[in-house]
Design a protein around this motif. Structure first.
Motif, mmCIF file in Angstrom:
data_model
loop_
_atom_site.group_PDB
_atom_site.id
_atom_site.type_symbol
_atom_site.label_atom_id
_atom_site.label_comp_id
_atom_site.label_asym_id
_atom_site.label_seq_id
_atom_site.Cartn_x
_atom_site.Cartn_y
_atom_site.Cartn_z
ATOM 1 N N LEU A 57 0.860 -1.253 -0.015
ATOM 2 C CA LEU A 57 -0.140 -0.024 0.030
ATOM 3 C C LEU A 57 0.802 1.390 -0.076
ATOM 4 O O LEU A 57 1.547 1.412 1.003
ATOM 5 N N VAL A 58 0.842 2.027 -1.226
ATOM 6 C CA VAL A 58 1.967 3.177 -1.183
ATOM 7 C C VAL A 58 1.286 4.472 -0.637
ATOM 8 O O VAL A 58 1.532 5.131 0.106
ATOM 9 N N ASP A 59 -0.235 4.689 -0.783
ATOM 10 C CA ASP A 59 -0.611 5.721 -0.129
ATOM 11 C C ASP A 59 -2.209 5.404 -0.166
ATOM 12 O O ASP A 59 -2.709 4.650 -0.883
ATOM 13 N N LEU A 60 -3.047 6.378 0.627
ATOM 14 C CA LEU A 60 -4.506 6.346 0.730
ATOM 15 C C LEU A 60 -4.878 8.013 1.177
ATOM 16 O O LEU A 60 -4.197 8.413 2.017
ATOM 17 N N CYS A 61 -5.524 8.382 0.258
ATOM 18 C CA CYS A 61 -5.882 9.819 0.422
ATOM 19 C C CYS A 61 -7.206 10.274 0.141
ATOM 20 O O CYS A 61 -7.920 9.514 -0.415
ATOM 21 N N GLY A 62 -7.572 11.503 0.236
ATOM 22 C CA GLY A 62 -8.963 11.788 -0.002
ATOM 23 C C GLY A 62 -8.893 13.050 -1.166
ATOM 24 O O GLY A 62 -7.937 13.775 -1.241
ATOM 25 N N VAL A 63 -10.078 13.144 -1.935
ATOM 26 C CA VAL A 63 -10.272 14.275 -2.701
ATOM 27 C C VAL A 63 -11.563 14.889 -2.393
ATOM 28 O O VAL A 63 -12.634 14.006 -2.148
ATOM 29 N N ILE A 105 -6.177 -5.343 6.680
ATOM 30 C CA ILE A 105 -5.412 -6.013 5.267
ATOM 31 C C ILE A 105 -4.122 -5.412 5.176
ATOM 32 O O ILE A 105 -3.127 -6.350 5.062
ATOM 33 N N PHE A 106 -3.977 -4.156 5.464
ATOM 34 C CA PHE A 106 -2.702 -3.488 5.403
ATOM 35 C C PHE A 106 -2.682 -2.479 6.515
ATOM 36 O O PHE A 106 -3.354 -1.580 6.795
ATOM 37 N N PRO A 107 -1.814 -3.227 7.341
ATOM 38 C CA PRO A 107 -1.842 -2.211 8.814
ATOM 39 C C PRO A 107 -1.045 -0.978 8.413
ATOM 40 O O PRO A 107 -1.235 0.124 9.234
ATOM 41 N N ALA A 108 -0.378 -0.816 7.219
ATOM 42 C CA ALA A 108 0.115 0.719 6.767
ATOM 43 C C ALA A 108 -0.990 1.864 6.831
ATOM 44 O O ALA A 108 -0.546 2.817 6.508
ATOM 45 N N ALA A 109 -2.375 1.236 6.409
ATOM 46 C CA ALA A 109 -3.492 2.081 6.166
ATOM 47 C C ALA A 109 -3.928 2.836 7.534
ATOM 48 O O ALA A 109 -4.659 3.674 7.462
ATOM 49 N N ASN A 110 -3.284 2.463 8.568
ATOM 50 C CA ASN A 110 -3.599 2.992 9.970
ATOM 51 C C ASN A 110 -3.344 4.703 9.917
ATOM 52 O O ASN A 110 -4.549 5.347 10.197
#
Length: 208
Positions: A57-63, A105-110
């Motif tokens: 998971l490279v990134d999770l962001c909002g728009v 699923i991806f702890p990095a999403a925290n």
């Protein structure tokens, strides 16, 4: 590369069926649109399927699109080191409807989900520690929303008399000034650095 991404998009269309709202390949990037409530199933497949293996998971962001009824996009960027491929996953939500968390699923999403909650106000269900991460605990509003004022609502400062941090309504201390941008050097009383090397003679000619 576009051929590879189109084949992957077609493959995902067959695997996900109605969960996949559509896919698009533009400028060498594959983007898929899925329903909000199906995001966990889609992310799980992208991670575990042998033809995908998007294990990072490279990134999770909002728009924010305030003119829409579902004003927010939540965008997930995944990388497959094994396939040397990237994918972008988009879902839509509004200001009141929570999004399923993918921390399991991806702890990095925290921290990514906490950032989206802090800056956009999007709530993630089943998140283990959903609280602000960039702004202060008593901060009002969500600063990356398009309708958030540039000056903010309150300002924070340390009051030496009270010996504590206080919050006060924002006050602009400078009156509005109308600058004449057609005269960029107006009101400059000192020479620009470097101009001292030139001298002006009485007949108006410059010597350097």
């Amino acid at each position: 590369m576009d051929d590879i991404l189109n084949k992957l998009g077609s493959y995902l269309s067959g695997k996900l069926g109605p969960k996949l709202a559509g896919y698009d390949v533009t400028r060498g990037e594959l983007t898929i649109a899925v329903a909000r409530d199906d995001i966990r199933d889609v992310i799980t497949l992208l991670k575990d399927d042998e033809k995908c293996r998007f294990g990072c998971l490279v990134d999770l962001c909002g728009v924010d699109y305030p003119e829409r009824e579902e004003r927010f996009d939540i965008v997930y960027h995944l990388l497959s080191p094994w396939q040397n491929t990237r994918i972008r996953v988009r879902i839509k939500t509004d200001a009141d409807t929570p999004v399923p968390s993918i921390v399991g699923i991806f702890p990095a999403a925290n921290w990514f989900e906490r950032e989206a909650f802090d800056l956009y106000g999007v709530v993630f269900t089943d998140h283990p520690d959903l609280r602000r991460i960039l702004t202060d605990y008593e901060f009002e509003g969500h600063p990356l929303r398009k309708d958030f004022p540039l000056t903010g609502f309150v300002e924070l400062r340390y009051d030496d008399e009270q010996k504590r941090v206080v919050y006060e309504p924002v006050q602009l201390m400078q009156d509005y000034r109308d600058f004449d941008y057609l005269s960029p050097w107006e009101a400059m009383e000192t020479a620009i650095p470097g101009d001292e090397k030139a001298s002006v003679v009485e007949d108006g000619e410059e010597n350097s």
